[in-house]
Structure formats: C-alpha cells, structure tokens
Design a protein around this motif. Sequence first.
Motif, short mmCIF file in Angstrom:
data_model
loop_
_atom_site.label_atom_id
_atom_site.label_comp_id
_atom_site.label_asym_id
_atom_site.label_seq_id
_atom_site.Cartn_x
_atom_site.Cartn_y
_atom_site.Cartn_z
N THR A 25 0.59 -1.20 -0.05
CA THR A 25 0.06 -0.05 -0.10
C THR A 25 0.83 1.20 0.21
OG1 THR A 25 0.15 -0.03 2.44
CG2 THR A 25 -1.98 -1.18 1.17
N ALA A 26 0.21 2.19 -0.46
CA ALA A 26 1.15 3.60 -0.22
C ALA A 26 1.38 3.93 1.30
CB ALA A 26 0.11 4.76 -0.73
N ALA A 27 2.36 4.69 1.67
CA ALA A 27 2.92 4.65 2.94
C ALA A 27 2.15 5.54 3.73
CB ALA A 27 4.25 4.99 2.93
N PRO A 28 0.92 5.20 4.33
CA PRO A 28 0.32 6.11 5.08
C PRO A 28 1.08 6.04 6.34
CG PRO A 28 -0.85 4.10 5.18
CD PRO A 28 0.13 3.93 4.05
N GLU A 29 0.59 6.67 7.52
CA GLU A 29 1.42 6.87 8.62
C GLU A 29 1.30 5.15 9.08
OE1 GLU A 29 -0.63 9.47 11.30
OE2 GLU A 29 -1.52 7.50 12.43
N ALA A 30 2.41 4.80 9.89
CA ALA A 30 2.94 3.37 10.29
C ALA A 30 1.33 2.89 10.75
CB ALA A 30 3.87 3.36 11.38
N ALA A 31 1.13 1.87 10.13
CA ALA A 31 -0.18 0.91 10.42
C ALA A 31 -0.16 0.67 11.83
CB ALA A 31 -0.17 -0.40 9.61
N SER A 32 -1.34 0.43 12.44
CA SER A 32 -1.29 0.29 13.76
C SER A 32 -1.05 -1.05 14.29
CB SER A 32 -2.94 0.34 14.42
OG SER A 32 -3.78 -0.31 13.60
N GLY A 222 11.19 -1.46 1.30
CA GLY A 222 10.09 -1.19 0.34
C GLY A 222 10.15 -1.71 -1.18
N HIS A 223 11.29 -1.48 -1.71
CA HIS A 223 11.60 -1.93 -2.97
C HIS A 223 11.25 -3.67 -3.03
CE1 HIS A 223 13.93 -2.63 -6.79
NE2 HIS A 223 14.54 -3.79 -6.17
N TRP A 224 11.85 -4.47 -1.97
CA TRP A 224 11.60 -5.94 -2.33
C TRP A 224 10.42 -6.02 -1.93
CZ3 TRP A 224 14.63 -8.28 -5.24
CH2 TRP A 224 15.88 -7.93 -5.33
N LEU A 225 9.74 -5.35 -0.84
CA LEU A 225 8.11 -5.85 -0.47
C LEU A 225 7.40 -5.51 -1.67
CD1 LEU A 225 8.14 -3.89 3.05
CD2 LEU A 225 8.15 -6.71 2.54
N ALA A 226 7.71 -4.41 -2.49
CA ALA A 226 6.97 -4.17 -3.73
C ALA A 226 6.88 -5.41 -4.33
CB ALA A 226 7.43 -2.78 -4.21
N LYS A 227 7.99 -6.10 -4.60
CA LYS A 227 8.26 -7.23 -5.55
C LYS A 227 7.85 -8.55 -5.17
CE LYS A 227 12.46 -5.91 -7.89
NZ LYS A 227 11.54 -5.91 -9.21
N ALA A 263 10.62 -0.82 11.30
CA ALA A 263 9.78 -1.67 11.50
C ALA A 263 8.22 -0.93 11.13
CB ALA A 263 9.51 -2.20 12.70
N GLY A 264 8.17 0.40 11.59
CA GLY A 264 7.02 1.21 11.25
C GLY A 264 6.98 1.19 9.67
N HIS A 265 7.91 1.44 9.09
CA HIS A 265 7.88 1.67 7.61
C HIS A 265 7.53 0.36 7.03
CE1 HIS A 265 9.19 3.39 3.67
NE2 HIS A 265 9.51 2.07 3.42
N VAL A 266 8.05 -0.68 7.30
CA VAL A 266 7.60 -2.08 6.80
C VAL A 266 5.95 -2.37 7.09
CG1 VAL A 266 7.95 -4.55 6.85
CG2 VAL A 266 9.93 -2.93 6.89
N ARG A 267 5.62 -1.97 8.25
CA ARG A 267 4.21 -2.02 8.91
C ARG A 267 3.28 -1.33 7.72
NH1 ARG A 267 5.64 -1.67 13.90
NH2 ARG A 267 4.81 0.38 14.06
N SER A 268 3.72 -0.05 7.57
CA SER A 268 2.88 0.79 6.83
C SER A 268 3.20 0.36 5.29
CB SER A 268 3.32 2.15 6.83
OG SER A 268 4.53 2.32 6.34
N ALA A 269 4.12 -0.06 4.79
CA ALA A 269 4.38 -0.32 3.28
C ALA A 269 3.54 -1.63 3.06
CB ALA A 269 5.61 -0.49 2.94
#
Length: 546
Positions: A25-32, A222-227, A263-269
């Motif tokens: 997903t687009a990176a909203p603020e870190a998913a809860s 994020g690059h590898w998660l998008a893959k 981790a917050g970035h990964v959770r939101s991505a």
Amino acid sequence: MRLNRTATLLAALLLVSCSAAPAVTAAPEAASSWDHGWARGAVFYEVFVRSFADSNGDGIGDLQGLISRLDYLNDGDPKTTADLGVDALWLMPVFDSPSYHGYDTVDYEKIEPDYGTGADFERLLAEAHKRGIRIIVDFVMNHSSSKHPWFVEASSGAASPRRSWYEWRGNDPGWKQPWGSGSTWHRNPRDGAFYYGIFWSGMPDLNFRTPAVREEMKRLAGHWLAKGVDGFRLDATRHLVANGPGEGQNNQPETHAYLKEFAGHVRSAAPRAVLVGENWTETPVIATYFGDTAAVPGGDELPMNFNFPLAEAIVQGLTSGDAAGIAGKLAEMAEVYPAGVDDAPFLTNHDQTRLATQLDNDPARLRAAAAILLTLPGSPFLYYGEEIGLQNGPGGADEFKRTPMPWHASPGGGFSTGKPWHDFAPGRETANVAAQARNRASLHSHYRALIRARKGSAALRLGNLELLTADDRSAPVLAYLRQSGKDRVLVVHNVTGAAAVAGPFKIQGKKATALFTTPGTAAPARGRDGWTVKLPAGASGVWKIK
Ligand code: ACG
C-alpha cells in the motif's frame, strides 16, 4: 506437578490474513498493527541458496535450482504427505556480493549473479506463492561490503559526499569485537583515516546517525516488499549503532529507535510482512527487541527474534540427558518476554556447528530435538539439511556448516551435475533425501509427521505453553501443556537414553488422542491423581486431552 511459578507463554491470536497478493500500500503513517497471521506458528526453513540445488551445472546452487525443489519443501497440497510441508523460506543473502556467503552486499537491488537474475527471483516468488510458501530474505543493514560503490566513494577522502554514510576517526580507538578479540576500527589505505567495521575491514558499518542511511534502508525494504517478498531476516540488528567499546557496541538506544522506525515503515508498506531479528545474546536482552506490545500487538519493533538461548538449552539438555535447563529457559522466557509476542525457536543455524554433529549423530537425540522444536510456541526455524541429519563438514571454517544438500547418495548427490563449490559433509550414504524420504523410520519422516501434527493443532501452532516440568532439579522428561481455546495438548519428551515415567499431570479431560508419538510410546494412563506417561528412551508423545 505444577510449578509454584506457573510459566505461561502467551500467544495472542492476531487476525489471520491469507492475503497472498504482494500488495504494497502507499505509505500512510505506520499501520497500527501487523497483519502477518500467516507467520504465527508457521514452520520456516533456512536455505543457503549456494548449497541447495544447482540448475546449470556450474557447481553453485541457484534460484532455478531452488524452484525445482519447491515441491520437496511444500507441494501446495495439504493432502499429500511426501513433501516436508514447511510454510516459509528464509533465504540467506541473495543480493550481489563478492563473498560465497553474501553477508557483504555490493548492490542491495541486484540478485547475486551466481544465483541468477532478478527475473529468476521473481519467478521463485511466484512459484513459491503458488504453493502457499512465503519467502523472507536476509537483509544486511548493519554494514555493506567495502566494495560497495557507497564505500568506494566514502573512502576516497573526507570531502566525499558519502563520507557520513560510514563512521570515521583520525585514529584507531582500539575497540575490539564485543564477542572476541578482532579489531573493529580499520585503517583506510586511501587517506589514512580509520573506519568502523564490527566484523572485519571488508564489512564497514553503515552510520545510522546519518538520515540518508536510515531512509535508504527503508527505501530498499520497500523495493523488495513491492516485488512480493514476505519479510526480512535482519542481520546483526543489535550492532546497528555503536557509542563506545564493549557493551557500547550492542543494544544501544539509537539501535532500538531505528528498528522501530524501520519496522513502522515496513508495517505501513506491507502489514503482511514479517521481520525476524538476529540478536545473539541472552534472553532478557532479546526480550527488549520486540518493543512495545501496547503500541502494536506483537511489538512495535521486531515481531520475531531468534531464540539463541533456548536453542542452546535444548542441545545441552539432550547432550546431558537433563530437561531442567530447557524448562528453566522456558520459565525465564515466560517471565521476561512481553505477552503476545511470536518467538523464533530453532536448533542450530548457519553460524553454528550442525545439530547432527553436536548430538553425535544419535538418532534418538536428533528425533527428540525435532520433537521439542516443532511442539514449541512461536514460529520454528529449520536449517536446510537438519531434516536428514546433515552433519557438519570435517573442519572448523564456516563453510563446513553450509555444505551442499545431498539429494541422493550418488557421486553428484543430486545437488549438481558439475563439481560442487564445496565438498559434501560426511555421512551422505544415509544422510540424503532419497534414502530417507522413502523410509518411514527416518529422521526425515519424523520431521514430516511432526510438521503435520503441528499444522493440525491450533494448540501446537498458536497456543500458550504451561510448563509441567520443574526447573529446579534434574528431570528426565520435559513436559508442557499447550492450549488454545478448548484445544489442550499434553507434550512430553524423554531427553535421556533410558525409559522414563512422567506425571501425574492434573489436566482436565478423560480421553487422550495421539497427535504424534515416537513408535513404541504408549498412551498416557489416567489415574486418580492425573495423567502418567511411560516413555521409552528418547521418545516423545503429543496427545490431545479432552
Ligand atoms: C551474523 C550472520 C553471520 C554473518 C554476520 C556478518 C552476522 O548470521 O553469518 O557472518 O554479516 C556475532 C554477531 C552476529 C553474527 C555472528 C557471526 N551473525 O552478533 O550478528 O557474530 C556471542 C555474541 C554474539 C556473536 C557471537 C559470535 O553474543 O553477538 O555473534 O558470540 O560467535 C553463547 C552466548 C552468546 C555468544 C555465543 C557464542 O550463546 O550466550 O552471547 O554469542 O555463546 O559465543 C558472515 C559470514 C561469516 C563471516 C562473517 C565475517 O557468514 O562466515 O565470518 O560474515
């Protein structure tokens, strides 16, 4: 007998998500919260690609070779029983690296050419996901290779725009490795300055005080998660930031702060992703790497962390024939681990002498080790070859812990049609997949049966653990109750070389249904004081009690 200190490992049930689509997903603020229910209780399998299967005869395992062996790992059909049945793979480093092991990266966005191309990697993800297998990859943030263009640029001189991506000093402050005697500040031949590299000069530590470094590591994730990657095994996480020698090189506040940020970035991505941290230290310190479970269920830092101390306790318990140390470690975890976290138990990994060698190739001990691992809470990790009793090679170097997978006993071993990059470990005559897959009494068959027993029981996969073995005196049997809702499972392991009796255990219920038993193990007997179990040497029993 219950301990006065009833140890209970809680495993909160996260929403199970079966979203296989690699949606980023687009990176909203870190998913809860994390949404990686798929990982909780899952069985992971650590693969060293170089040693698993070679598809082009160059003697080096590769991604195409791994694709050809996916059905061995999990054919995607829950009804079949010939496959191992693992749920996820952890690939040791697959990014471009000058070394055989790949822990020194020169390009975080390029697949190691020895292993194949980016297209091969995407095909691997697709073929794995088709079978319901998730894939996490090793992500080495602590350092790059000294051959990485970033470091080549940074080491050109103090004026380099990349200089601050690494740590520099005018002199060698003399810090040693916190675990040994190796130097950690290395002289840069190009300008005489010293740079920090906790492992060796070929692995300069990245400087996480530099915002651009923090952002780049998040961007790469994020690059590898998008893959479509399903998460990361994070290397050497406890060393990210160093504030001084000794303990100053471990577990620093800035390290925890960045891991939460990452981790917050990964959770939101990609909330479906999982992170597993490598913090090779003591239980109370590992416990701090889950982070705050009130802020995020499962923890706002690393949702899984390898359990090195429990691994050591299991091997030592089987070596000594005394379960007290294992019970003690489980009791300590119950006291210091935050509630609801997902443990990552294992037996040995690619940095340690292989399990079969540590347990003297003793079939009963190897069976008991597998039965303990696969009936514990959390997400157990197998190291490739462990399921066939692969021994360590005959030497002390790390390569001997990572030798080619023996698929059958013939000269090439089914690993390659060419000369393998490294000799096979000894014991291939019997420690090979073909010989064991068709033998119902083999270690391989034991792993397959245990993995299926685990898959078939919510208590084994997701339940809590109530210790039934005292940890304050020697004990021949490790016993615990796994519970999830009404699903109650009694688990017992005889860690000695002689028959043993365990119980009586006061457990509600009148009927014991076997989920797994080592051949020759009788059902528990229900008496006035509870359930009593007689176990042959090295035997395990897993019964649902209703
Ligand atoms: C990771 C990877 C490893 C890799 C690197 C470098 C890091 O798994 O394959 O090596 O990218 C330390 C680090 C770990 C590191 C190991 C190799 N592993 O913390 O991140 O070294 C103590 C310390 C640990 C230390 C360990 C080393 O606490 O921090 O690990 O010693 O042996 C008891 C104690 C426990 C103690 C152990 C062992 O359990 O409780 O505290 O751990 O005993 O004594 C790569 C290659 C290697 C190459 C290297 C340079 O794979 O082959 O050599 O790069």
